[in-house]
Design an enzyme around this catalytic site. Structure first.
Site, PDB file in Angstrom:
ATOM      1  N   ASN A   1       0.873  -1.185   0.000  1.00  0.00           N
ATOM      2  CA  ASN A   1       0.000   0.000   0.000  1.00  0.00           C
ATOM      3  C   ASN A   1       0.906   1.230   0.000  1.00  0.00           C
ATOM      4  O   ASN A   1       1.481   1.571   1.025  1.00  0.00           O
ATOM      5  CB  ASN A   1      -0.884  -0.051   1.263  1.00  0.00           C
ATOM      6  CG  ASN A   1      -1.731   1.189   1.433  1.00  0.00           C
ATOM      7  OD1 ASN A   1      -1.830   2.013   0.521  1.00  0.00           O
ATOM      8  ND2 ASN A   1      -2.359   1.314   2.596  1.00  0.00           N
ATOM      9  N   TRP A   2       1.002   1.858  -1.152  1.00  0.00           N
ATOM     10  CA  TRP A   2       1.934   2.997  -1.271  1.00  0.00           C
ATOM     11  C   TRP A   2       1.393   4.254  -0.602  1.00  0.00           C
ATOM     12  O   TRP A   2       2.104   5.236  -0.441  1.00  0.00           O
ATOM     13  CB  TRP A   2       2.218   3.298  -2.747  1.00  0.00           C
ATOM     14  CG  TRP A   2       2.988   2.230  -3.466  1.00  0.00           C
ATOM     15  CD1 TRP A   2       3.362   0.993  -2.985  1.00  0.00           C
ATOM     16  CD2 TRP A   2       3.491   2.285  -4.814  1.00  0.00           C
ATOM     17  NE1 TRP A   2       4.039   0.287  -3.932  1.00  0.00           N
ATOM     18  CE2 TRP A   2       4.142   1.056  -5.074  1.00  0.00           C
ATOM     19  CE3 TRP A   2       3.447   3.238  -5.827  1.00  0.00           C
ATOM     20  CZ2 TRP A   2       4.747   0.770  -6.310  1.00  0.00           C
ATOM     21  CZ3 TRP A   2       4.043   2.956  -7.063  1.00  0.00           C
ATOM     22  CH2 TRP A   2       4.689   1.735  -7.290  1.00  0.00           C
ATOM     23  N   LYS A   3       0.109   4.232  -0.268  1.00  0.00           N
ATOM     24  CA  LYS A   3      -0.548   5.405   0.330  1.00  0.00           C
ATOM     25  C   LYS A   3      -0.320   6.639  -0.568  1.00  0.00           C
ATOM     26  O   LYS A   3      -0.313   6.497  -1.789  1.00  0.00           O
ATOM     27  CB  LYS A   3      -0.072   5.618   1.765  1.00  0.00           C
ATOM     28  CG  LYS A   3      -0.246   4.341   2.598  1.00  0.00           C
ATOM     29  CD  LYS A   3      -0.114   4.548   4.072  1.00  0.00           C
ATOM     30  CE  LYS A   3      -0.309   3.221   4.792  1.00  0.00           C
ATOM     31  NZ  LYS A   3      -0.319   3.335   6.238  1.00  0.00           N
TER      32      LYS A   3
ATOM     33  N   HIS B   1      -9.714   1.196   5.146  1.00  0.00           N
ATOM     34  CA  HIS B   1      -8.444   1.409   5.848  1.00  0.00           C
ATOM     35  C   HIS B   1      -8.683   2.389   6.993  1.00  0.00           C
ATOM     36  O   HIS B   1      -9.501   3.310   6.865  1.00  0.00           O
ATOM     37  CB  HIS B   1      -7.408   1.973   4.864  1.00  0.00           C
ATOM     38  CG  HIS B   1      -6.022   1.965   5.424  1.00  0.00           C
ATOM     39  ND1 HIS B   1      -5.605   2.885   6.348  1.00  0.00           N
ATOM     40  CD2 HIS B   1      -4.977   1.121   5.227  1.00  0.00           C
ATOM     41  CE1 HIS B   1      -4.350   2.616   6.694  1.00  0.00           C
ATOM     42  NE2 HIS B   1      -3.945   1.548   6.022  1.00  0.00           N
TER      43      HIS B   1
ATOM     44  N   GLU C   1      -7.036   4.798   7.952  1.00  0.00           N
ATOM     45  CA  GLU C   1      -6.772   6.193   7.565  1.00  0.00           C
ATOM     46  C   GLU C   1      -7.984   6.801   6.849  1.00  0.00           C
ATOM     47  O   GLU C   1      -8.107   8.016   6.768  1.00  0.00           O
ATOM     48  CB  GLU C   1      -5.481   6.256   6.708  1.00  0.00           C
ATOM     49  CG  GLU C   1      -4.255   6.095   7.595  1.00  0.00           C
ATOM     50  CD  GLU C   1      -3.013   5.528   6.907  1.00  0.00           C
ATOM     51  OE1 GLU C   1      -2.965   5.504   5.664  1.00  0.00           O
ATOM     52  OE2 GLU C   1      -2.104   5.086   7.643  1.00  0.00           O
TER      53      GLU C   1
ATOM     54  N   GLU D   1      -5.670  -4.914  10.762  1.00  0.00           N
ATOM     55  CA  GLU D   1      -4.642  -3.895  10.940  1.00  0.00           C
ATOM     56  C   GLU D   1      -4.922  -3.117  12.224  1.00  0.00           C
ATOM     57  O   GLU D   1      -5.736  -2.177  12.216  1.00  0.00           O
ATOM     58  CB  GLU D   1      -4.676  -2.908   9.773  1.00  0.00           C
ATOM     59  CG  GLU D   1      -4.313  -3.503   8.442  1.00  0.00           C
ATOM     60  CD  GLU D   1      -3.728  -2.445   7.518  1.00  0.00           C
ATOM     61  OE1 GLU D   1      -2.564  -2.599   7.130  1.00  0.00           O
ATOM     62  OE2 GLU D   1      -4.415  -1.460   7.218  1.00  0.00           O
TER      63      GLU D   1
ATOM     64  N   GLY E   1       2.154   2.382  10.829  1.00  0.00           N
ATOM     65  CA  GLY E   1       3.124   3.478  10.670  1.00  0.00           C
ATOM     66  C   GLY E   1       3.823   3.878  11.957  1.00  0.00           C
ATOM     67  O   GLY E   1       4.452   4.933  12.031  1.00  0.00           O
TER      68      GLY E   1
ATOM     69  N   SER F   1       3.097  -1.966  10.425  1.00  0.00           N
ATOM     70  CA  SER F   1       4.549  -1.931  10.620  1.00  0.00           C
ATOM     71  C   SER F   1       5.259  -3.228  10.235  1.00  0.00           C
ATOM     72  O   SER F   1       6.242  -3.619  10.873  1.00  0.00           O
ATOM     73  CB  SER F   1       4.887  -1.542  12.067  1.00  0.00           C
ATOM     74  OG  SER F   1       4.459  -0.221  12.333  1.00  0.00           O
TER      75      SER F   1
ATOM     76  N   GLY G   1       2.754  -1.118   4.352  1.00  0.00           N
ATOM     77  CA  GLY G   1       2.725   0.298   3.993  1.00  0.00           C
ATOM     78  C   GLY G   1       4.133   0.806   3.726  1.00  0.00           C
ATOM     79  O   GLY G   1       4.698   0.614   2.644  1.00  0.00           O
ATOM     80  N   GLY G   2       4.728   1.434   4.743  1.00  0.00           N
ATOM     81  CA  GLY G   2       6.044   2.070   4.595  1.00  0.00           C
ATOM     82  C   GLY G   2       7.095   1.194   3.925  1.00  0.00           C
ATOM     83  O   GLY G   2       7.825   1.654   3.038  1.00  0.00           O
TER      84      GLY G   2
HETATM   85  P1  PGA Z   1       2.616   0.427   7.676  1.00  0.00           P
HETATM   86  O1  PGA Z   1       1.163   0.591   7.007  1.00  0.00           O
HETATM   87  O2  PGA Z   1       3.192  -0.857   7.154  1.00  0.00           O
HETATM   88  O3  PGA Z   1       3.373   1.636   7.244  1.00  0.00           O
HETATM   89  O4  PGA Z   1       2.400   0.362   9.158  1.00  0.00           O
HETATM   90  C1  PGA Z   1       0.316  -0.509   6.832  1.00  0.00           C
HETATM   91  C2  PGA Z   1      -1.003  -0.054   6.279  1.00  0.00           C
HETATM   92  O5  PGA Z   1      -1.475   1.022   6.679  1.00  0.00           O
HETATM   93  O6  PGA Z   1      -1.610  -0.712   5.416  1.00  0.00           O
END
Ligand code: PGA
Length: 251
Positions: free
Chosen positions: A12-14, A98, A100, A168, A174, A213, A234-235
């Protein structure tokens, strides 16, 4: 991971990546996956990059995913993207619900359910996210929180093979704080048995992946949990080397 069914590794590149960096990242992942395909890999770039990255993945085993969709097929919804538009751009997956979006954009589980339905109507696999907040976990209410999101977000008529459930925990996203293996095992087992009870599916038909994470170190231990069918990253999905190491952890 012999004997296990296909592991899903989703990046997930966000809101990260420009045309040049996104293309380079997708190309690096593609060359890696071409060498050995142990997992099913999906990358979810920002919407404006979908039409650019999609063609780079053609003929490869990598799936294209989006990060959100609107519940309606088309119309006056400024700034939104429909599942039909995503389908047209070549997406086979879309992340919905998600945290977010749930927390940052006030999306209710009702809205998430409608979005999942819109994706299913286009033949797109929704990656439906659920997870408790830090406060809910501290007060021991993590299972209740996950169950209520799950029951209200999952469309009634979906079949087990047509969606992916991503657990999640919000406090792990994050933050660098990964849930413990024990907590991951407990929650994935709980989600599978809950869905088996209410939907009558076999636990092994249900795909649940962990996100929060996930890094190269530790990915293998997470993926070795029998109830875990993959990871949502994500990251660490923004660096080809790190993401490819996570893909390798699935073999
Ligand atoms: P993260 O994000 O790996 O940066 O914690 C995961 C996600 O939000 O899908």
């Amino acid at each position: 991971m012999a004997g296990r069914r296909e592991i899903l590794v989703v990046g997930n590149w966000k809101m990260n990546g420009l045309a040049a960096t996104g293309k380079a990242l997708a190309q690096d992942i593609r060359s890696h996956v071409e060498k050995k395909i142990a997992a099913k890999v999906v990358i979810c770039p920002p919407s404006p990059l979908l039409n650019l990255i999609g063609p780079l993945l053609k003929g490869s085993a990598i799936g294209l995913g989006a990060q959100d969709c609107h519940m309606e097929q088309s119309g006056a919804f400024t700034g939104d993207v429909s599942a039909e538009i995503l389908k047209d751009a070549g997406c086979g997956y879309v992340i919905v619900g998600h945290s977010e979006r749930r927390l940052g954009h006030g999306e209710s589980s009702y809205v998430v359910c409608q979005k999942a339905q819109a994706a299913l109507a286009q033949g797109i696999i929704p990656i439906l996210c659920v997870g408790e907040t830090e406060k809910e976990r501290e007060s021991g209410k993590q299972k209740q929180a996950v169950a209520s999101q799950l029951m209200a977000s999952l469309p009634d008529d979906v079949s087990a093979k047509d969606f992916v459930l991503a657990y999640e925990p919000v406090w792990a996203i994050g933050t660098g704080k990964v849930a413990t293996i024990e907590d991951i095992k407990i929650m994935h087992g709980y989600i599978k048995s809950l869905l088996a009870d209410i939907r009558g599916w076999q636990p092994e038909q249900i795909r649940t992946i962990y996100g929060g994470s996930v890094k190269q170190e530790g990915a293998r231990d997470i993926l070795l949990c029998p109830a875990v069918d993959g990871v949502l990253v994500g990251g660490a999905s923004l660096k080809a080397q790190e993401f490819c190491a996570i893909i390798d952890a699935a073999s």
